[in-house]
Write a protein that holds these residues in place. Sequence first.
Motif, mmCIF file in Angstrom:
data_model
loop_
_atom_site.group_PDB
_atom_site.id
_atom_site.type_symbol
_atom_site.label_atom_id
_atom_site.label_comp_id
_atom_site.label_asym_id
_atom_site.label_seq_id
_atom_site.Cartn_x
_atom_site.Cartn_y
_atom_site.Cartn_z
ATOM 1 N N LYS A 1 0.831 -1.214 0.000
ATOM 2 C CA LYS A 1 0.000 0.000 0.000
ATOM 3 C C LYS A 1 0.861 1.258 0.000
ATOM 4 C CE LYS A 1 -3.820 -2.271 2.437
ATOM 5 N NZ LYS A 1 -4.558 -2.351 3.725
ATOM 6 N N LEU A 2 1.979 1.210 0.735
ATOM 7 C CA LEU A 2 2.889 2.358 0.776
ATOM 8 C C LEU A 2 3.430 2.655 -0.616
ATOM 9 C CD1 LEU A 2 4.725 4.400 2.394
ATOM 10 C CD2 LEU A 2 6.384 2.538 2.522
ATOM 11 N N ILE A 3 3.896 1.633 -1.302
ATOM 12 C CA ILE A 3 4.448 1.833 -2.643
ATOM 13 C C ILE A 3 3.364 2.280 -3.614
ATOM 14 C CG2 ILE A 3 5.563 0.673 -4.597
ATOM 15 C CD1 ILE A 3 6.985 -1.102 -2.517
ATOM 16 N N GLU A 4 2.190 1.687 -3.489
ATOM 17 C CA GLU A 4 1.083 2.053 -4.385
ATOM 18 C C GLU A 4 0.558 3.457 -4.127
ATOM 19 O OE1 GLU A 4 -1.634 -1.122 -3.670
ATOM 20 O OE2 GLU A 4 -0.779 -2.420 -5.224
ATOM 21 N N SER A 5 0.907 4.032 -2.966
ATOM 22 C CA SER A 5 0.444 5.394 -2.674
ATOM 23 C C SER A 5 1.171 6.432 -3.524
ATOM 24 C CB SER A 5 0.618 5.718 -1.180
ATOM 25 O OG SER A 5 1.985 5.750 -0.802
ATOM 26 N N LEU A 6 2.238 6.035 -4.191
ATOM 27 C CA LEU A 6 2.956 6.932 -5.093
ATOM 28 C C LEU A 6 2.463 6.733 -6.521
ATOM 29 C CD1 LEU A 6 6.593 6.482 -3.779
ATOM 30 C CD2 LEU A 6 5.268 8.593 -3.710
ATOM 31 N N CYS A 7 2.223 7.835 -7.202
ATOM 32 C CA CYS A 7 1.728 7.708 -8.588
ATOM 33 C C CYS A 7 2.848 7.865 -9.605
ATOM 34 C CB CYS A 7 0.628 8.734 -8.856
ATOM 35 S SG CYS A 7 1.168 10.453 -8.800
ATOM 36 N N ASP A 8 4.047 8.273 -9.160
ATOM 37 C CA ASP A 8 5.158 8.476 -10.091
ATOM 38 C C ASP A 8 6.439 7.940 -9.456
ATOM 39 O OD1 ASP A 8 7.052 9.308 -11.883
ATOM 40 O OD2 ASP A 8 6.348 11.380 -12.020
ATOM 41 N N LEU A 9 6.969 6.875 -10.036
ATOM 42 C CA LEU A 9 8.173 6.241 -9.496
ATOM 43 C C LEU A 9 9.347 6.315 -10.462
ATOM 44 C CD1 LEU A 9 6.480 2.981 -8.107
ATOM 45 C CD2 LEU A 9 7.104 5.013 -6.804
ATOM 46 N N TRP B 1 19.358 12.012 -3.354
ATOM 47 C CA TRP B 1 18.660 12.341 -2.108
ATOM 48 C C TRP B 1 18.155 11.069 -1.446
ATOM 49 C CZ3 TRP B 1 18.505 17.447 -0.563
ATOM 50 C CH2 TRP B 1 18.815 18.399 -1.535
ATOM 51 N N LEU B 2 17.991 11.146 -0.134
ATOM 52 C CA LEU B 2 17.449 10.037 0.646
ATOM 53 C C LEU B 2 16.093 10.416 1.216
ATOM 54 C CD1 LEU B 2 20.631 9.119 2.743
ATOM 55 C CD2 LEU B 2 19.850 8.007 0.645
ATOM 56 N N ILE B 3 15.150 9.486 1.119
ATOM 57 C CA ILE B 3 13.846 9.620 1.764
ATOM 58 C C ILE B 3 13.601 8.334 2.543
ATOM 59 C CG2 ILE B 3 11.347 9.731 1.385
ATOM 60 C CD1 ILE B 3 11.861 11.562 -0.968
ATOM 61 N N PHE B 4 13.255 8.474 3.816
ATOM 62 C CA PHE B 4 13.016 7.305 4.668
ATOM 63 C C PHE B 4 11.519 7.138 4.910
ATOM 64 C CE2 PHE B 4 17.306 8.706 5.612
ATOM 65 C CZ PHE B 4 18.016 7.522 5.584
ATOM 66 N N ALA B 5 11.095 5.886 5.021
ATOM 67 C CA ALA B 5 9.676 5.600 5.266
ATOM 68 C C ALA B 5 9.549 4.348 6.121
ATOM 69 C CB ALA B 5 8.936 5.406 3.946
ATOM 70 N N ASP B 6 8.436 4.250 6.826
ATOM 71 C CA ASP B 6 8.066 3.022 7.533
ATOM 72 C C ASP B 6 7.006 2.310 6.711
ATOM 73 O OD1 ASP B 6 9.806 3.525 9.628
ATOM 74 O OD2 ASP B 6 8.311 4.653 10.762
ATOM 75 N N SER B 7 7.018 0.998 6.734
ATOM 76 C CA SER B 7 6.163 0.228 5.835
ATOM 77 C C SER B 7 4.674 0.436 6.079
ATOM 78 C CB SER B 7 6.487 -1.266 5.946
ATOM 79 O OG SER B 7 6.295 -1.730 7.271
ATOM 80 N N ASP B 8 4.292 0.864 7.291
ATOM 81 C CA ASP B 8 2.863 1.005 7.590
ATOM 82 C C ASP B 8 2.343 2.423 7.398
ATOM 83 O OD1 ASP B 8 4.568 1.643 9.671
ATOM 84 O OD2 ASP B 8 3.131 1.185 11.232
ATOM 85 N N ASP B 9 3.143 3.313 6.833
ATOM 86 C CA ASP B 9 2.694 4.680 6.570
ATOM 87 C C ASP B 9 2.347 4.842 5.093
ATOM 88 O OD1 ASP B 9 2.992 5.395 9.242
ATOM 89 O OD2 ASP B 9 5.064 6.044 8.980
ATOM 90 N N ARG B 10 2.082 6.079 4.671
ATOM 91 C CA ARG B 10 1.709 6.335 3.279
ATOM 92 C C ARG B 10 2.390 7.604 2.765
ATOM 93 N NH1 ARG B 10 0.191 2.139 4.513
ATOM 94 N NH2 ARG B 10 -1.878 1.198 4.418
ATOM 95 N N PHE B 11 2.702 7.602 1.468
ATOM 96 C CA PHE B 11 3.191 8.803 0.808
ATOM 97 C C PHE B 11 2.020 9.591 0.232
ATOM 98 C CE2 PHE B 11 7.072 6.128 0.208
ATOM 99 C CZ PHE B 11 7.959 6.950 0.891
ATOM 100 N N ALA C 1 2.369 10.695 5.245
ATOM 101 C CA ALA C 1 1.334 10.566 6.272
ATOM 102 C C ALA C 1 1.708 9.455 7.242
ATOM 103 C CB ALA C 1 -0.020 10.262 5.630
ATOM 104 N N VAL C 2 1.683 9.783 8.526
ATOM 105 C CA VAL C 2 1.973 8.803 9.579
ATOM 106 C C VAL C 2 0.669 8.154 10.003
ATOM 107 C CG1 VAL C 2 2.908 8.467 11.887
ATOM 108 C CG2 VAL C 2 3.885 10.192 10.376
#
Length: 304
Positions: free
Chosen positions: A20-28, A83-93, A204-205
Amino acid sequence: MKIKYSIIIPHKNDASNLKKLIESLCDLRECEILIIDDHSTLSEREKLDILQRKYTNVMISCSNITGAGAARNLGISIARGQWLIFADSDDRFDREMNKKISKYFESNYDVIYFKPIIKVSNQNDYRFFFKGIFDRYLLCPVSINEWTIRLNFDVPWSKMIRTQYVKQNDFQFSNSLKQNDTMFSEMVGINAHSVKISDSSIYAVIDRASSTSHQLSKEYFESSLKIIIESYIYKRNHVATHRLIESDMAHFHSPLYAILLSLKHYKSVVYTYRVYSLFKKNKIPIFTWKAYRSLIRRSHFFNI
């Protein structure tokens, strides 16, 4: 195409949320996604393999590491993005994240902070404090409020950090059970030559009961205690006292708060005295006017 940014995600047995986290991005198109797996089960690993086949820029690393801090450090070491961007697997972009961050790709900032979206039901959750310090800065963008974010926004998400800046300074995440991201985030903020604080939101947390931030066992508490002491000493040695007084809403009261918390949760005067002794051993003052003032100030801040 040159990789503009690397998204680093520590993962353990949470493939459904990760998807879901990865799918929350529309441009990769301009990024790589580095998923550092920490001994997930075979069934979860199979789900990761499906993700990797679906997204060509997803890389899975299953090295023999343990803990989110070690996972993030491995991600930094293999990152190819500017650049670096950090995320947790249970959050959303935010779906438009790439569009929002792209204007900073060629900038000279070391760190770009973005206002976080907090989707947490408990209004007393500490992450609402983060939203509050951004609101204050955006209402009054002065140096004192900028440094409040630099010193207090001690999580890795909702910011974009120049890879070269991190690697040149060898900033590392801690290998602690709890607050493994505190020292990394504080060092990044304190040492940056130039930062930008954006009113855009890219992250989004989403709260989850199993998060280590909710763990109250002595093992987790003592892990957190070590980080509090390390943070206090680092700030004492690297940040001017006047700046801490003006901008840091946790520095002076953290030792006092830890002592009160130990007494509240573990109900042992003997144990609380052990906590007190750790601070005294490191020459960290506890019962001071600055501590009381800071604790009251932060309590009032939550009500702003």
